[in-house]
Write an enzyme that holds these catalytic residues in place. Sequence first.
Site, PDB file in Angstrom:
ATOM      1  N   SER A  74      36.955  45.091  40.992  1.00  0.00           N
ATOM      2  CA  SER A  74      37.936  44.895  41.772  1.00  0.00           C
ATOM      3  C   SER A  74      39.161  45.827  41.905  1.00  0.00           C
ATOM      4  O   SER A  74      39.015  47.162  41.639  1.00  0.00           O
ATOM      5  CB  SER A  74      38.200  43.479  41.928  1.00  0.00           C
ATOM      6  OG  SER A  74      38.951  43.064  43.202  1.00  0.00           O
TER       7      SER A  74
ATOM      8  N   ASP B 192      31.423  41.339  50.890  1.00  0.00           N
ATOM      9  CA  ASP B 192      32.555  41.595  50.424  1.00  0.00           C
ATOM     10  C   ASP B 192      33.385  42.699  51.361  1.00  0.00           C
ATOM     11  O   ASP B 192      32.904  43.771  51.810  1.00  0.00           O
ATOM     12  CB  ASP B 192      32.230  42.236  48.910  1.00  0.00           C
ATOM     13  CG  ASP B 192      33.477  42.676  48.223  1.00  0.00           C
ATOM     14  OD1 ASP B 192      34.527  42.620  48.630  1.00  0.00           O
ATOM     15  OD2 ASP B 192      33.403  43.429  47.081  1.00  0.00           O
TER      16      ASP B 192
ATOM     17  N   HIS C 104      32.311  38.897  46.792  1.00  0.00           N
ATOM     18  CA  HIS C 104      33.392  39.514  45.796  1.00  0.00           C
ATOM     19  C   HIS C 104      33.646  38.623  44.687  1.00  0.00           C
ATOM     20  O   HIS C 104      33.740  37.369  44.985  1.00  0.00           O
ATOM     21  CB  HIS C 104      34.480  39.892  46.385  1.00  0.00           C
ATOM     22  CG  HIS C 104      35.662  40.658  45.766  1.00  0.00           C
ATOM     23  ND1 HIS C 104      35.511  42.065  45.637  1.00  0.00           N
ATOM     24  CD2 HIS C 104      36.649  40.185  45.181  1.00  0.00           C
ATOM     25  CE1 HIS C 104      36.584  42.372  44.859  1.00  0.00           C
ATOM     26  NE2 HIS C 104      37.343  41.364  44.443  1.00  0.00           N
TER      27      HIS C 104
END
Length: 371
Positions: free
Chosen positions: A151, A311, A341
């Site tokens: 991320s 995501d 995610h």
Amino acid sequence: MSLDYEADLCELLGLKDYMGIMYFITLAERVVPVSDEHVEVTEETFDGVEVVLYQPKQKDGDAELMRAVIYLHGGGWCLGSSRMSPYDLLARKIVTELDAVVLSVEYRLAPAHHFPVPYEDVYRVVKHFLQKGVLAKYSVDPGRVAVSGDSAGGNLAAAVSQQLQKEPGEEVRLKAQALIYPVLQALDLNTPSYQQNQDMPILPRTLMVRFWSEYFTSDKALFRAMMANTHNNPESSSLLKFVNWSAFLPETYHKKYNYTAPAVAEGAGGAGVWMDGPSRPFADPRASPLLVPDSALRSLPKAYVLTCEYDVLRDDGIMYVTRLRAAGVEVTHEHYDTGFHGGLMFTVWPTDFLIARRMTENYINWLEKNL
């Protein structure tokens, strides 16, 4: 950052769904990294930045140099820590399965420390670690070092990889970069994946936009402009060609959406009150690694990019895969059709998911073969 502060921030960011709450509770929980029978854990400071170092317990006669992974945690530049239980477990797994050193970086977080502070913290640590004397101290092979992150950590890993290859006379080069559902651009926040997954648990569009705006400033004018996708000015609009999803996304990911270039505000625009002058940090490739020209991609190390269907950041990763391959970089792209995610974090009860174990195994297998 304190647990109370993180809980307040989660409330501020509007977390309401169960999965999102569980994910960010996980991000808030810390463990005290301790050594065990297989892994030696130490907390150190590299060039003023806290790090957690994981090393295999050495046996008598061990002399062979090891590979190393510099790992950067996620959390939207606002949350998280390498001391969280899932990251601690991942680091130990890499150490034991690859006989590798893992260096986890405790970079400072927004909103207390806006961009470029988190990036600069990471860059200083990587530069320090890549010194030949430091690598020798930890028995690391200079030719087998990777940077990795998930991320926001994937964002920082990509940005540092780009910056390092610009350094003249750099003696030690990264061998690989491994980016797990990375966030890579802030210019167009209406890509198909942002639209398709705008209400997805864990990382809805509103939350990701909030992370972006908090990374840069606490002035809510930028958040409002980014939510409307009207935050570009003439300077940043010249870079939109690098994130044109109609050119860089395979047709299957276009879905039902048609490309419309983000609006460009003349002068200050909707976000002008939050910063003086024409420069916008979201147009800085240290914040948005997708914005560099092809010439800046050609000398990058081989890459692993993990993306998930559910995501908002899916298209960032896929566009980077397209551009890296076009520049001649060796890329392994693993896309999870049922992935979401933050999936890599769900390895700890009560959210111990099979997909998290698959992601972890495939990621470590790639490191085994490519580092």
